[in-house]
Design a protein around this motif. Structure first.
Motif, mmCIF file in Angstrom:
data_model
loop_
_atom_site.group_PDB
_atom_site.id
_atom_site.type_symbol
_atom_site.label_atom_id
_atom_site.label_comp_id
_atom_site.label_asym_id
_atom_site.label_seq_id
_atom_site.Cartn_x
_atom_site.Cartn_y
_atom_site.Cartn_z
ATOM 1 N N TRP A 157 144.243 70.478 13.521
ATOM 2 C CA TRP A 157 143.896 70.548 14.943
ATOM 3 C C TRP A 157 144.530 71.767 15.602
ATOM 4 O O TRP A 157 143.890 72.428 16.429
ATOM 5 N N ASP A 158 145.751 72.076 15.248
ATOM 6 C CA ASP A 158 146.409 73.241 15.856
ATOM 7 C C ASP A 158 145.755 74.544 15.421
ATOM 8 O O ASP A 158 145.658 75.499 16.209
ATOM 9 N N ASP A 159 145.287 74.586 14.184
ATOM 10 C CA ASP A 159 144.713 75.828 13.665
ATOM 11 C C ASP A 159 143.258 76.030 14.063
ATOM 12 O O ASP A 159 142.837 77.152 14.323
ATOM 13 N N TYR A 160 142.513 74.939 14.088
ATOM 14 C CA TYR A 160 141.069 75.121 14.242
ATOM 15 C C TYR A 160 140.415 74.108 15.173
ATOM 16 O O TYR A 160 139.694 74.480 16.100
ATOM 17 N N PHE A 161 140.685 72.834 14.934
ATOM 18 C CA PHE A 161 139.842 71.821 15.561
ATOM 19 C C PHE A 161 140.090 71.682 17.060
ATOM 20 O O PHE A 161 139.235 71.160 17.772
ATOM 21 N N SER A 162 141.215 72.130 17.571
ATOM 22 C CA SER A 162 141.418 72.102 19.023
ATOM 23 C C SER A 162 140.402 72.990 19.729
ATOM 24 O O SER A 162 139.888 72.641 20.793
ATOM 25 N N CYS A 163 140.111 74.127 19.121
ATOM 26 C CA CYS A 163 139.081 75.001 19.688
ATOM 27 C C CYS A 163 137.689 74.428 19.469
ATOM 28 O O CYS A 163 136.818 74.553 20.330
ATOM 29 N N ARG A 164 137.502 73.792 18.333
ATOM 30 C CA ARG A 164 136.210 73.158 18.082
ATOM 31 C C ARG A 164 135.990 71.998 19.043
ATOM 32 O O ARG A 164 134.855 71.728 19.447
ATOM 33 N N TYR A 165 137.054 71.321 19.423
ATOM 34 C CA TYR A 165 136.952 70.222 20.391
ATOM 35 C C TYR A 165 136.379 70.715 21.720
ATOM 36 O O TYR A 165 135.599 70.007 22.368
ATOM 37 N N ILE A 166 136.729 71.922 22.101
ATOM 38 C CA ILE A 166 136.201 72.493 23.344
ATOM 39 C C ILE A 166 134.690 72.625 23.255
ATOM 40 O O ILE A 166 133.960 72.246 24.185
ATOM 41 N N LYS A 167 134.213 73.165 22.134
ATOM 42 C CA LYS A 167 132.765 73.334 21.968
ATOM 43 C C LYS A 167 132.054 71.991 21.960
ATOM 44 O O LYS A 167 130.945 71.858 22.500
ATOM 45 N N LEU A 168 132.661 70.973 21.347
ATOM 46 C CA LEU A 168 132.042 69.655 21.324
ATOM 47 C C LEU A 168 131.914 69.080 22.725
ATOM 48 O O LEU A 168 130.854 68.564 23.117
ATOM 49 N N VAL A 169 132.981 69.180 23.503
ATOM 50 C CA VAL A 169 132.951 68.623 24.862
ATOM 51 C C VAL A 169 131.977 69.382 25.736
ATOM 52 O O VAL A 169 131.175 68.778 26.476
ATOM 53 N N GLU A 170 132.004 70.699 25.677
ATOM 54 C CA GLU A 170 131.112 71.485 26.516
ATOM 55 C C GLU A 170 129.656 71.303 26.088
ATOM 56 O O GLU A 170 128.760 71.305 26.935
ATOM 57 N N GLY A 171 129.419 71.144 24.793
ATOM 58 C CA GLY A 171 128.056 70.891 24.336
ATOM 59 C C GLY A 171 127.531 69.547 24.801
ATOM 60 O O GLY A 171 126.390 69.432 25.270
#
Length: 1505
Positions: free
Chosen positions: A834-848
């Motif tokens: 999550w610290d390396d990648y998925f925290s940023c991916r979480y943003i895309k999921l929520v905004e999508g």
């Protein structure tokens, strides 16, 4: 025999087309793609570069052959010894040809050649974009050429957005600006390309004028999906300060059709004013919906200080323009997600449209049936998980209040015709309910609107009186929801534990039931046999003449005890059983006409079955067995018959007759042990399972699955499991969706067997099935018991992508799940991931997901995007609950919290939020990731303490209020909503000036709960008793506070509180005025007299109907405890009431369900403190300088959180008038009409209306989820937080205007200067010819630069001299073309250019001059018609030098081939050669490469065809 037309006349439809194509066989070429590719390419390009001696058709065939070679070698020309520049240089010749077919073939060939950014760079160096723009601009029967040009433009944009040439952008903008008037068929694809350009190359989009072009087309677009896309690109420019200031986007013009009554979008609008008016309203509505559903749009358009945005739309309601009022109301309905009532003047019809239980098309048997109905009616299980939709709507409502929308709607109600008044009243009621549910009480002050409505009512306005009564009926309607429409869902809700049904306690229901029973008793007498005879069952065989209400009473045993040993009773039951037997074709052939009548028949049949089960008699058992044996036989006939359509229970009968009710009879029988035994003995369960698992007709599966009772272990659950495993995908999908209804209804034991079913469905092969199961499991995890069951099952979520990963981390929220998953360092690895990648991916999921719920771009059941929804409107709001975050889940227990502290990145995230750097895209992404993580982390008590210790909440508030990147503001706002889900978080936010909604989502009628004040014994009120459930009235209060000894401090001035005499002296029923509410000093008004007492106006107790006047009041003087603010200490003197004396409440208080500033203080349990509001905690909308301000201030006597003297007179008067409706002298309408309106029947559920004879009804008391697991007290609120001053969320309008640079207006200076009559040019104008921007000179060695010198003087007044040198004429032409961009000189320049063309045609054949013209077209903004004219003037340009350059390139290539080992000629260009292949023309080429006519990029596609 007469010959038909097709026999007499040959088919000439394709004759002309094929005649032109194949009329010359000499155009065929001999071509072999498998021969040497280098030789093929050389021969093809050599043929193309011949100036003459080759026909157009043959050139086209060579281009087609070149495409085939390109596909054969996969575009790798370096492998055959050619570089990309040489290939493009030779293909450029085709774009210079006079034939449109050749040019279209050349464009197609170039499109197939391009592969990467380097190729695009070479394309730009060769100035090919100038020629592409020419092909797009020209309209000379060249549709195919223009299509190919557009496809090539989109290919360039896909491969290299940064190298997209400005000439192409100018061409697209001119087409977008003039496409509507020209009715150009490429307009839509042009707009789509412009929108993509605005996203991938923002600077070029702004530079070429794309902002103005897209904004203009917003008011021309009537297609929702296109309008949404156009708004999207403009809103994306508003997000960041750099693009916002550079682009200068101004969306306020979108509201012009509403605010300007004489609005004209173009000169053509004058012809059909009415039609164009409707067109503009529709276009503006679509655009405003997209704007207001986005965060940048709200911040840009809805600022309270912004008088040109939302405030302008609201204030136009004060003007009596019915057309505009109707359009604005339609906009508000759709924006709030409310179904629009029918265009009617009856409130009952309008209320039925907004009833949540009103049947929808998706609830039909051939659509979603009970699964869709339950999903719509039953609330989501997430009580405290924040919803993005709710938070967005709360901000909209807050903006509406600040703009004075409620007062404007009241004005519409009182001053419009009946039709608009009815629609506005329903909207007002829905707004009040949404405000009460979503907004904190400190943020809403609706008191100015409601007293103004009451004042209109007291003054005799008929619409206002009807509106008051209509609001009462709407409130009663909403309080009885959720309620089912179908019997299937009703029985499911009754068998579950989440929906509580209230007993009949309203006067109307009791009166109706009592009246009906009295009439029946008077009708039938005392004898039971007489009762049965009066039903008509034994007298008449026609069922339509039977008394069905009396039959239900008899079957329930309320008036007579049935005894089957009695012949009369036995015959009575036999007649009823015979009526319901399917093979008798009586009940089974009844059409489903009126829902109310059909439901009554079905309920009577269920009562008959229950009666037969209760009767302990052999005859009753036989009747029941015979009835269900007949039903079982008809079920067997469905699968055993020759055709399913030939039996009684055919699919057609299931959709149109009462045959579908027999499955409900079977389902009701399964709710009892005796009934289950009977069905088992008749082998009904086996037949149902066989039918449900083998049929391809969905109607049977839906009826079977939706009818059975799953409360107990037995064959019903086994049948459901069999359907979940059946081979038919549609059956498995519906059964899986139906599990969600069972989950929300709270069916017993679902947390065990239901969760197991859902976990098994995750293994389903169908994507739609396992995605549905995954979504239901996410919702099931809101219940602690279901989460514990999922932990025990511990399914493997790794194969379900991101949603599966999010479901897996839900297990970490409980200690048991943490222990199970904390193996092999799973949690540590997950934290690192999550610290390396998925925290940023979480943003895309929520905004999508946020985009999905707020736009028309929707996913289907497979989770994939399809075309945007455009045929239907969004009639209901879609909820999107924030997905779980690893930091939020781990922080819920001690072990996870400590692991985050030691191994997480909390310190780095805190540093990111504190520094708040958002200069680059990476900075913005990191800041968003930190905000989401800390927001979820702070939604727990331990996490909140950690954030408070590091002063993180203040930093998040600063970002929400002051960050210049709007998306960061939105993320901060949503993160604060996560903090607001806990009581401690709401208290901390309150200290920082943000107020929170203090109730969960399942409380539809919340009690106002105060924010945390410091404990002060002198500043609190204690209530001695607990308070029961609230039964509410609408805006009228019937009770008050018992008068106590008031303060005698002369230093304080007392506020005015007017109460009716009956309230003070008589029994007290409710309290709706806040105790000790102060009026702001800035708006304080003196009393009517200088003394500390004031007059109270009340109605005389002995006044007669119609005799009461506002001028004949009885006056009393009463002293009030509430005081205004002290001018010395700044603290309200009401903080100490009477030196520590408390206000004594004589009765339990009752709250109004509609929120207002006059709501009472918080009600607490015994021993708890009720804290008072002060002026610092109660928001007051200050609306100066607007029509709404003047109206409100005149009606309420000032803007304050406290009712004025005039308002309280209205309240007191109206209370008296409710007892005597004829209060007006010479009323303007019939008084009987008011009396009838006050006796409206509230639309209730269909089943409730049919159950009025039952002892218990289906009126919903409340929806509450009972969780078998341990309840967590941490998250108790729905998660909405708003600032005390909404102005903090918006940019200052004046500062925003100052930030706009002058580059926003690139051509205004030229336009202004050119329009001046005294415009003077310089004494001489020099036009320097740039070799790099010339088709010819760019390919030559460095040479002397040509300079065109213009003569001194005015270029318009100077006469054309054909004897002048060519250089002087060229300069003059360039001077004319330079001014051609100015619309003022357009006509004069056009005449001068035609004169030059006629006198010196050789000048317009110069390629250098044409290059300069193309350069001017790419540098300046020209309209579409001047661009087309300029290209037409230069159609005869001579390009001999370019042909020579290509010949040299090909000569060198041929020499290299000849020097090596020759492979022989593979292309025969001789005229007598016979073709050896079928390749003749473009369309006759059967290429393996499939082309897309308009290639539009897709998320799942990485290349374009």
């Amino acid at each position: 025999m007469a010959a038909t037309s097709w026999m007499r006349y040959p088919n000439t439809r394709y004759g002309r087309f094929q005649k032109g194509r194949y009329q010359n066989k000499e155009d065929d070429i001999n071509f072999d793609v498998n021969s040497d590719s280098r030789q093929n390419v050389t021969n093809i390009l050599t043929a193309l570069c011949h100036i003459s001696d080759i026909s157009d058709g043959k050139r086209l065939n060579y281009l087609n052959a070149f495409v085939k070679v390109t596909l054969h070698i996969e575009g790798n020309f370096e492998s055959i010894g050619f570089n990309m520049r040489d290939i493009l240089c030779c293909l450029r010749i085709a774009l210079l040809h006079e034939s449109t077919q050749v040019r279209s073939g050349g464009l197609r060939a170039i499109r197939h050649v391009l592969r990467n950014e380097d190729d695009i760079a070479q394309l730009n160096k060769l100035l090919i974009p100038f020629l592409i723009a020419r092909s797009l601009d020209l309209v000379l029967k060249n549709d195919v050429e223009r299509i190919e040009a557009m496809k090539l433009i989109r290919k360039i944009l896909l491969l290299s957005p940064s190298n997209f040439h400005v000439a192409l952008g100018r061409s697209l903008v001119s087409l977008a600006n003039g496409g509507v008037e020209e009715k150009d068929r490429l307009l839509r694809i042009c707009l789509a390309t412009l929108c993509e350009l605005g996203v991938v190359n923002t600077s070029l989009f702004i530079e070429t004028g794309g902002v103005a072009a897209v904004t203009r087309n917003l008011l021309e677009c009537q297609t929702p999906k296109i309008s949404e896309s156009l708004c999207g690109v403009l809103l994306s420019l508003l997000d960041k300060p750099a693009t916002r200031n550079h682009a200068g986007v101004d969306l306020h013009s979108i509201a012009a059709p509403y605010c300007d009554f004489h609005y004209r979008h173009g000169w053509k609008d004058k012809d059909k004013y009415v039609d164009e008016r409707e067109l503009r309203f529709n276009c503006s509505r679509l655009a405003l919906l997209s704007i207001l559903r986005s965060w940048p749009g709200i911040l840009h358009f809805c600022g309270p200080a912004n008088k040109a945005g939302l405030r302008a739309v609201v204030e136009v309601l004060y003007l009596n323009q019915l057309e505009v009022r109707k359009a604005v109301l339609d906009l508000l309905y759709e924006l709030l997600g409310l179904p629009q009532p029918e265009w009617t003047d009856e409130f009952s019809v309008a209320l039925s449209a907004v009833d949540p239980s009103e049947p929808q098309s998706s609830w039909r048997l051939n659509e979603g049936f009970v699964a869709a109905e339950g999903r719509s009616i039953l609330p989501h299980l997430a009580k405290t998980t924040p919803s993005i939709t709710d938070m967005h709507l709360a901000l909209l409502l807050y903006s509406f209040l600040e703009c004075g929308l409620l007062g404007a709607i009241v004005e519409v109600i009182a001053t419009s015709d009946t039709f608009i008044s009815v629609r506005a009243t329903v909207l007002l009621g829905e707004l009040l309910h949404l405000i009460q549910v979503l907004l904190p009480p400190e943020c809403c002050n609706i008191s100015p609107a409601l007293p103004s409505l009451l004042e209109y009512a007291t003054c005799g306005n008929p619409q206002a009186v009807k509106a008051v009564n209509g609001l009462q009926q709407l409130q009663k309607l909403l309080r009885m929801r959720p309620a089912s429409y179908s019997l299937y869902l009703d029985f499911i809700m009754r068998s579950g534990g989440n929906v509580k049904f209230a007993s009949k306690n309203n006067k109307k229901s009791r009166h109706k039931l009592k009246t009906l029973k009295v009439k029946l008793q008077q009708l039938v007498g005392k004898d039971g046999d007489d009762v049965i005879k009066e039903t008509g069952v034994l007298i008449n065989k026609d069922a339509y003449t039977w008394n069905w209400n009396l039959i239900r009473i008899v079957l329930k045993g309320e008036s007579v005890k049935l005894d089957l040993s009695d012949a009369t009773h036995r015959n009575f039951m036999k007649r009823l059983v015979d009526f319901y037997t399917p093979s008798r074709n009586r009940y089974s052939h009844m059409d489903l006409t009126t829902a109310k009548i059909s439901t009554a028949y079905t309920l009577t049949g269920i009562d008959l079955i229950n009666c037969l089960l209760d009767l302990d008699h052999e005859e009753s058992s036989r009747m029941l067995r015979d009835l269900f044996a007949d039903i079982s036989g008809n079920i067997s006939a469905i699968t055993s018959g020759r055709s399913v359509h030939d039996c009684l229970f055919s699919p057609q009968h299931m959709n149109s007759t009462q045959c579908q009710s027999y499955f409900l009879f079977v389902g009701r029988l399964t709710s009892t042990d005796l009934g289950t035994q009977l069905l088992s003995s008749l082998d009904v369960f086996r037949k149902l399972e066989h039918l449900a698992t083998t049929t391809n007709n969905d109607c049977y599966v839906k009826l079977i699955v939706s009818s059975l009772d799953y409360g107990n272990v037995g064959p019903c659950r086994e049948l459901l499991g069999a359907v979940l495993r059946c081979p038919v995908e549609s059956s498995r999908l519906y059964a899986t969706q139906f599990l969600l209804v069972l989950l929300r209804a709270g069916i017993g034991g679902f947390c065990d067997w239901g969760v197991k079913f859902l976990v098994n469905q995750l293994r389903d092969k169908a994507r739609s099935v396992y995605l549905t199961a995954l979504n239901i499991l996410h919702e099931a995890c809101e219940l602690q018991s279901c989460l514990e069951t999922l932990v025990k099952l511990n399914p493997n979520m790794g194969s379900f992508g991101e949603k599966g990963s999010l479901l897996a981390i839900r297990l970490l929220s409980v200690a048991s799940g943490f222990q199970v998953l904390n193996k092999n360092d799973f949690v540590l690895n997950e934290i690192k991931r999550w610290d390396d990648y998925f925290s940023c991916r979480y943003i895309k999921l929520v905004e999508g997901e946020t985009s999905d719920v707020l736009t028309l771009h929707q996913r289907d059941e497979d989770g994939k995007y399809d075309k945007r929804t455009s045929a239907i409107r969004m009639i209901s709001r879609k909820d999107f609950f924030l997905p779980p975050h690893l930091y939020g889940q781990l922080a819920r227990h001690t072990d996870g919290f400590l692991m985050l502290i030691h191994h997480g990145s909390l310190e780095a995230m805190l540093q990111t939020v504190t520094t708040a750097s958002c200069h680059t895209e990476d900075d913005i992404l990191k800041l968003k990731a930190a905000l989401w993580a800390l927001g979820h982390f702070g939604s727990t008590s331990e996490g909140l303490r950690y954030l408070i210790l590091h002063n993180c909440l203040a930093a998040m508030i600063v970002l929400a209020q002051d960050c210049l990147v709007f998306s960061i503001r939105a993320t901060s706002y949503y993160s604060l909503g996560l903090i607001a889900t806990t009581r401690q978080g709401a208290d901390e936010l309150f200290k920082l000036g943000w107020f929170c909604t203090r109730h969960n989502r399942h409380i539809a009628w919340p009690i106002i709960e105060e924010e945390a004040w410091e404990d002060d014994s002198d500043d609190s009120l204690r209530l001695p008793c607990a308070f029961p459930d609230i039964s509410s009235t609408l805006y009228f209060f019937d009770s008050g506070i018992k008068d106590v000894e008031g303060s005698t401090d002369d230093d304080t001035s007392e506020s005015l509180v007017a109460l009716p005499d009956s309230i003070i002296a008589g029994p007290q029923k409710s309290l709706t005025l806040p105790a000790n509410q102060n009026q702001p000093s800035a708006y304080h008004k003196r009393s009517l007299s200088e003394s500390k007492t004031f007059e109270i106006i009340r109605a005389p107790s002995d006044s007669k109907k119609g005799s009461f006047r506002l001028g004949t009041e009885i006056v009393r003087r009463v002293r009030n405890n509430s005081t205004t603010e002290s001018t010395t200490s700044g603290v309200s003197s009401c903080d100490s009431v009477g030196g520590g004396r408390s206000v004594v409440y004589e009765r339990q208080q009752l709250l109004s369900p509609i929120p207002s500033s006059c709501s009472l203080s918080t009600l607490k349990q015994s021993g708890q403190k009720v804290r008072r509001h002060s002026e610092s905690s109660r928001r007051v909308s200050v609306q100066s300088g607007s029509n709404s301000d003047k109206s409100l201030q005149s009606l309420v006597g000032g803007v304050s959180g406290k009712l004025s003297h005039q308002d309280l007179i209205g309240y007191a008067t109206l209370r008296a008038l409710r007892k005597s409706p004829r209060y007006l002298e010479e009323p303007a309408y019939d008084a009987d009409e008011v009396v009838n309106d006050s006796l409206w029947d509230v639309p209730i559920s269909l089943i409730e209306d049919c159950n009025l004879l039952e002892m218990t009804n289906s009126s919903i008391k409340r929806f509450s989820v009972h969780d078998g697991g341990e309840e967590s007290d941490e998250r108790c609120y729905m998660g909405i937080s708003l600032p005390g001053d909404i102005h903090n969320l918006f940019l200052d309008v004046e500062e925003e205007v100052k930030d706009v640079p002058l580059e926003r207006f690139p051509i205004i200076e030229d336009e202004v200067v050119c329009t001046l009559h005294d415009f003077k040019v310089r004494e001489e104008t020099l036009w320097k010819h740039e070799a790099e921007m010339c088709f010819v000179c760019s390919g030559k060695a460095a040479q002397e630069v040509e300079v065109f010198v213009a003569v001194p003087g005015d270029f318009v007044d100077s006469k054309y001299d054909p004897n002048s040198p060519d250089g002087l004429i060229k300069a003059h032409v360039l001077q004319l073309i330079d001014q051609f961009s100015n619309p003022v000189w357009c006509k004069q320049v056009k005449q001068s250019l035609l004169q030059c063309k006629q006198g010196s045609p050789q000048v317009f054949q110069d390629p250098c001059l044409f290059s300069e013209v193309c350069k001017l077209l790419s540098e300046c903004t020209y309209r579409l018609s001047p661009r087309r004219m300029l290209h037409e003037l230069f159609l005869d340009v001579k390009y001999d030098d370019l042909y020579a350059e290509c010949a040299d390139i090909l000569k060198n290539a041929q020499n290299e081939i000849d020097s090596g080992k020759s492979s022989g000629d593979s292309i025969d260009t001789s005229e007598g050669a016979q073709p050896s292949s079928n390749i003749k023309q473009l369309d006759s080429l059967k290429l393996a490469y499939k082309e897309n006519k308009f290639p539009i990029r897709n998320r799942n596609e990485s290349k374009i065809v």
